[in-house]
Design a protein around this motif. Structure first.
Motif, PDB file in Angstrom:
ATOM      1  N   PRO A 135       0.845  -1.186   0.030  1.00 46.96           N
ATOM      2  CA  PRO A 135      -0.027  -0.115  -0.062  1.00 46.96           C
ATOM      3  C   PRO A 135       0.808   1.425   0.196  1.00 46.96           C
ATOM      4  O   PRO A 135       1.759   1.286   0.581  1.00 46.96           O
ATOM      5  CB  PRO A 135      -0.556   0.069   1.292  1.00 46.96           C
ATOM      6  N   ARG A 136       0.364   2.190  -0.718  1.00 50.14           N
ATOM      7  CA  ARG A 136       0.799   3.661  -0.747  1.00 50.14           C
ATOM      8  C   ARG A 136      -0.093   4.612  -0.783  1.00 50.14           C
ATOM      9  O   ARG A 136      -1.247   4.466  -1.466  1.00 50.14           O
ATOM     10  CB  ARG A 136       1.895   3.850  -1.990  1.00 50.14           C
ATOM     11  N   ILE A 137      -0.117   5.621   0.106  1.00 50.31           N
ATOM     12  CA  ILE A 137      -1.355   6.620   0.127  1.00 50.31           C
ATOM     13  C   ILE A 137      -0.670   7.839  -0.291  1.00 50.31           C
ATOM     14  O   ILE A 137       0.165   8.517  -0.144  1.00 50.31           O
ATOM     15  CB  ILE A 137      -1.405   6.870   1.716  1.00 50.31           C
ATOM     16  N   SER A 138      -1.768   8.399  -1.140  1.00 50.67           N
ATOM     17  CA  SER A 138      -1.685   9.808  -1.560  1.00 50.67           C
ATOM     18  C   SER A 138      -1.434  10.991  -0.507  1.00 50.67           C
ATOM     19  O   SER A 138      -1.997  10.571   0.704  1.00 50.67           O
ATOM     20  CB  SER A 138      -2.652  10.109  -2.788  1.00 50.67           C
ATOM     21  N   ARG A 139      -0.769  11.984  -1.084  1.00 51.11           N
ATOM     22  CA  ARG A 139      -0.673  13.135   0.071  1.00 51.11           C
ATOM     23  C   ARG A 139      -1.913  13.866   0.523  1.00 51.11           C
ATOM     24  O   ARG A 139      -2.016  14.318   1.702  1.00 51.11           O
ATOM     25  CB  ARG A 139       0.020  14.028  -0.488  1.00 51.11           C
ATOM     26  N   ASP A 140      -3.093  13.699  -0.183  1.00 54.90           N
ATOM     27  CA  ASP A 140      -4.357  14.256   0.391  1.00 54.90           C
ATOM     28  C   ASP A 140      -5.012  12.991   1.154  1.00 54.90           C
ATOM     29  O   ASP A 140      -6.154  13.276   1.630  1.00 54.90           O
ATOM     30  CB  ASP A 140      -5.213  14.712  -0.643  1.00 54.90           C
ATOM     31  N   GLY A 141      -4.499  11.961   1.142  1.00 54.62           N
ATOM     32  CA  GLY A 141      -5.025  10.823   2.152  1.00 54.62           C
ATOM     33  C   GLY A 141      -6.454  10.198   1.231  1.00 54.62           C
ATOM     34  O   GLY A 141      -7.047   9.425   1.855  1.00 54.62           O
ATOM     35  N   ARG A 142      -6.512  10.763  -0.035  1.00 55.47           N
ATOM     36  CA  ARG A 142      -7.785  10.078  -0.700  1.00 55.47           C
ATOM     37  C   ARG A 142      -7.701   8.810  -1.447  1.00 55.47           C
ATOM     38  O   ARG A 142      -8.580   8.185  -1.667  1.00 55.47           O
ATOM     39  CB  ARG A 142      -8.550  11.194  -1.528  1.00 55.47           C
ATOM     40  N   LYS A 143      -6.441   8.708  -1.882  1.00 58.51           N
ATOM     41  CA  LYS A 143      -6.285   7.367  -2.804  1.00 58.51           C
ATOM     42  C   LYS A 143      -5.269   6.560  -2.332  1.00 58.51           C
ATOM     43  O   LYS A 143      -4.254   6.862  -1.830  1.00 58.51           O
ATOM     44  CB  LYS A 143      -5.621   7.932  -4.015  1.00 58.51           C
ATOM     45  N   LEU A 144      -5.360   5.250  -2.549  1.00 60.98           N
ATOM     46  CA  LEU A 144      -4.466   4.094  -2.032  1.00 60.98           C
ATOM     47  C   LEU A 144      -4.083   3.381  -3.161  1.00 60.98           C
ATOM     48  O   LEU A 144      -4.795   2.841  -4.129  1.00 60.98           O
ATOM     49  CB  LEU A 144      -5.161   3.141  -1.316  1.00 60.98           C
ATOM     50  N   ALA A 145      -2.817   3.369  -3.516  1.00 62.38           N
ATOM     51  CA  ALA A 145      -2.031   2.487  -4.591  1.00 62.38           C
ATOM     52  C   ALA A 145      -1.643   1.371  -4.050  1.00 62.38           C
ATOM     53  O   ALA A 145      -1.073   1.317  -2.911  1.00 62.38           O
ATOM     54  CB  ALA A 145      -1.029   3.167  -5.387  1.00 62.38           C
ATOM     55  N   ALA A 187       3.304  10.255  -6.616  1.00 62.11           N
ATOM     56  CA  ALA A 187       4.191  11.613  -6.992  1.00 62.11           C
ATOM     57  C   ALA A 187       3.673  12.541  -5.918  1.00 62.11           C
ATOM     58  O   ALA A 187       2.146  12.169  -5.492  1.00 62.11           O
ATOM     59  CB  ALA A 187       3.865  12.174  -8.262  1.00 62.11           C
ATOM     60  N   PRO A 188       4.094  13.471  -5.304  1.00 63.97           N
ATOM     61  CA  PRO A 188       3.810  14.289  -4.173  1.00 63.97           C
ATOM     62  C   PRO A 188       2.540  15.079  -4.579  1.00 63.97           C
ATOM     63  O   PRO A 188       1.582  15.478  -3.764  1.00 63.97           O
ATOM     64  CB  PRO A 188       4.850  15.190  -3.673  1.00 63.97           C
ATOM     65  N   ASN A 189       2.237  15.352  -5.846  1.00 68.63           N
ATOM     66  CA  ASN A 189       1.281  16.237  -6.114  1.00 68.63           C
ATOM     67  C   ASN A 189      -0.119  14.969  -6.452  1.00 68.63           C
ATOM     68  O   ASN A 189      -1.169  15.439  -6.931  1.00 68.63           O
ATOM     69  CB  ASN A 189       1.191  17.144  -7.397  1.00 68.63           C
ATOM     70  N   GLY A 190       0.255  13.654  -6.417  1.00 68.42           N
ATOM     71  CA  GLY A 190      -0.878  12.891  -6.679  1.00 68.42           C
ATOM     72  C   GLY A 190      -0.963  12.291  -8.093  1.00 68.42           C
ATOM     73  O   GLY A 190      -2.112  11.620  -8.492  1.00 68.42           O
TER      74      GLY A 190
END
Lengths: 185, 424
Positions: free
Chosen positions: B330-340, B376-379
């Motif tokens: 699991p990896r989570i986007s910086r806005d916390g909304r998406k999980l790769a 990426a940090p901007n998602g």
């Protein structure tokens, strides 16, 4: 659309990797030295050349040969697993028993068990799966008399495959636990 | 014009020995709507070692959101100080225009200036002047691209960020750091034993990773500025899967010191080890949520490897993935909304993006050996490792799955990518 970026030159860190070597302490008779001399006292050192003795009467034979002699079961170090399996198959039980006996009879001997997996799936999850394999071997060794201090179970996951290739023949070689004694890794 | 001075802090690493490799990027898929932008060559840029305008154009095109408009040779060459003939740029079908220049200053340094225009509205959108050394030409171009990207899309650009990855060539492993476009790579660590799981500290100056140089997995923390490294976790058994807390004060790791693979929290200097959970199965691959409140991780406690979430201080875990029998990394986007994460579908391992709000999951690739996704940090993009033609390569895919790139090394396998944070 296609775009290519050419990279800049880079230089690399030189790294060296050295395998530690371990030698058996030489057997020998004890050479007694005179204890601390009194200050100012005149003492004459006893000149006596050392004698390196060999003792063939004790049960402990030189360890290296038993562990490496191809005729000895102890020279066999690998346990192989079926896909998605972590238990020790019957065909490897006598091998693990022999190593447990050796560890029980040689309390200074230490062993590193490296668990391995095939290349499929997450590298980190495969570290955990390889750990499950090596800990299974450690558990059996300890049930048969090895001690916690003697055995360390670790995992190399999919990082050190024995066989290259992305096919079942290679994968079967890579689903494996290896038993290494101190000085061998 | 806005004046701002930019001083790039270049990491200088101590090196010995030499090697050469090329990391090249091939764009294999682009977005549907791409904004046409004309970026005229900056007069004076030939005195710099890197062509500013061309790098800005390449950065913007690589995002999949822009299309560079060809600019013919013009006399005199326009600069940010020129009067803009909007009708002419409109006739070239450019919606946006960038004009700039480079001049050398008496102290030997350079000044790069540019201005961005909305051609349709015939209005300037802003500009910046940067002071730079010759070595900072490429970094300056990425900064300009970030500015343009943010002005035109409303979200931050990631062209100035860096990526880490591992190259395997023969029996040699190198942990490398490069610009987000793959250029300017430097080797942070070279070893004859594997290196996996690089994780950027939130300050972008340190990496945690797992090295096998001691014939077992050990977690290190490595300072990129001076090359100093120290052991963060080397307990009996295996030590792996480091993840930084968002404030950089803690590392979550998987340790087998108490048996099995279990999650622990420790300070980056290796002190203050605390067990986070007791699980009968495997727990590994922890990653913090951006607010630091939760840990997402992989566990087989339910029979098959799935992604779970629990409070970062420990506590009850909730299952996050339900479909399929293998969902990991699991990896989570910086806005916390998406999980790769990586899902196994009919024997294929594929990067997948789960919208945590709508619970919609999208498979992002058509490859079958994806691993180690990194957002990426901007998602906007997800970088991952995959295998094509028996070779390990990196692949980048946009969060909508449309923009696709391949990053390949001329010789060797590339793997274990980690996208660094925004520059501070």
């Amino acid at each position: 659309m296609r775009a290519i970026w050419t990279a800049l030159t880079f230089v690399t860190l030189a790294a060296c990797s050295s395998a530690p070597t371990q030698e058996q302490p030489p057997a020998g008779v004890e050479d007694r030295q005179p204890s601390a001399t009194q200050p100012g006292a005149q003492t004459q050192p006893v000149q006596r050349p050392p004698v390196a003795g060999v003792d063939l009467t004790t049960k402990k034979a030189p360890a290296r040969s038993v562990l490496t002699d191809p005729a000895s079961i102890l020279s066999k170090r690998s346990i192989y697993y079926d896909f998605d399996k972590y238990d020790i198959k019957d065909e490897y039980k006598s091998l693990v028993e022999a190593h447990a006996r050796y560890l029980r009879d040689n309390r200074t001997a230490k062993m590193l068990i490296q668990g391995n997996t095939d290349e499929r799936g997450s590298r980190e999850y495969n570290i955990a799966l390889g750990q499950r394999r090596s800990e299974g071997v450690k558990r059996m060794l300890m049930l048969l008399g090895a001690t916690e201090a003697q055995v360390e179970a670790v995992s190399l996951g999919e990082e050190k495959p024995k066989a290259a290739g992305s096919n079942e023949a290679a994968w079967a070689q890579n689903r494996r636990s290896d038993m290494l004694y101190g000085g061998e890794y | 014009m806005v004046m701002r001075f930019f001083l790039a802090l270049l990491a200088v690493l101590a090196f010995s020995g030499a090697a050469r490799a090329q990391l090249s990027i091939e764009i294999t898929g682009a977005g549907g709507q791409r904004l046409p932008i004309a970026i005229a060559p900056f007069p004076g840029e030939a005195s710099l070692p890197a062509p500013i305008a061309a790098i800005v154009r390449a950065d913007l095109e690589r995002s999949g959101l822009f299309r560079g408009v060809e600019v013919p040779p013009m006399v005199p060459q326009p600069t940010e100080a020129s009067n803009v003939d909007f009708a002419e740029w409109r006739s070239r079908l450019a919606d946006a225009l960038v004009l700039g220049s480079v001049v050398q200053r008496p102290d030997g340094r350079f000044e790069a200036r540019f201005r961005l225009y909305d051609v349709v509205k015939q209005a300037p959108l802003g500009g910046i002047a940067y002071t730079l050394t010759r070595e900072q030409a490429r970094a300056t171009a990425h900064r300009i691209a970030d500015y343009i990207y943010e002005k035109l899309t409303g979200e931050k650009g990631v062209f100035s960020t860096r990526i880490a990855y591992v190259v395997k060539r023969g029996n040699r492993y190198e942990l490398q750091i490069a610009d987000a476009d793959g250029a300017g790579e430097e080797t942070a660590l070279a070893s004859f034993e594997p290196i996996i799981s690089p994780a950027w500290a939130p300050d972008g100056r340190r990496l945690a990773y797992v090295s096998f140089e001691n014939k077992k997995p050990v977690v290190y923390v490595h300072s990129l500025l001076d090359g100093k490294r120290h052991v963060a976790a080397n307990f009996k058994g295996s030590n792996s899967a480091p993840a930084w807390s968002p404030d950089g004060s803690k590392l979550a790791v998987a340790l087998s010191r108490d048996g099995g693979s279990q999650l622990f929290l420790l300070n980056p200097d290796g002190s203050g080890v605390r067990r986070l959970a007791q699980s009968a199965g495997i727990d590994t691959e922890p990653v913090f949520s951006p607010d630091g409140q939760y840990l997402y991780f992989t566990s087989d406690r339910g029979g098959s490897p799935q992604i779970y979430r629990m409070p970062a201080g420990g506590g009850e875990a909730q299952r996050v993935t339900f479909e399929g029998s293998y969902n990991v990394s699991p990896r989570i986007s910086r806005d916390g909304r998406k999980l790769a994460y990586i899902a196994r579908n009919n024997g294929k391992f594929q990067a997948t993006l789960l919208d945590l709000t709508t619970r919609q999951a999208q498979i992002l690739t058509d490859s079958d050996r994806d691993e180690s996704p990194s957002i990426a940090p901007n998602g906007r993009m997800i970088l991952l490792a995959t295998v094509v033609g028996g070779r390990g390569i990196l692949s980048a895919v946009s969060s909508d799955g449309r923009v696709k790139q391949r990053l390949t090394m001329s010789a060797g396998d590339v793997r274990e990518p980690a996208w660094g944070p925004f520059l501070q």
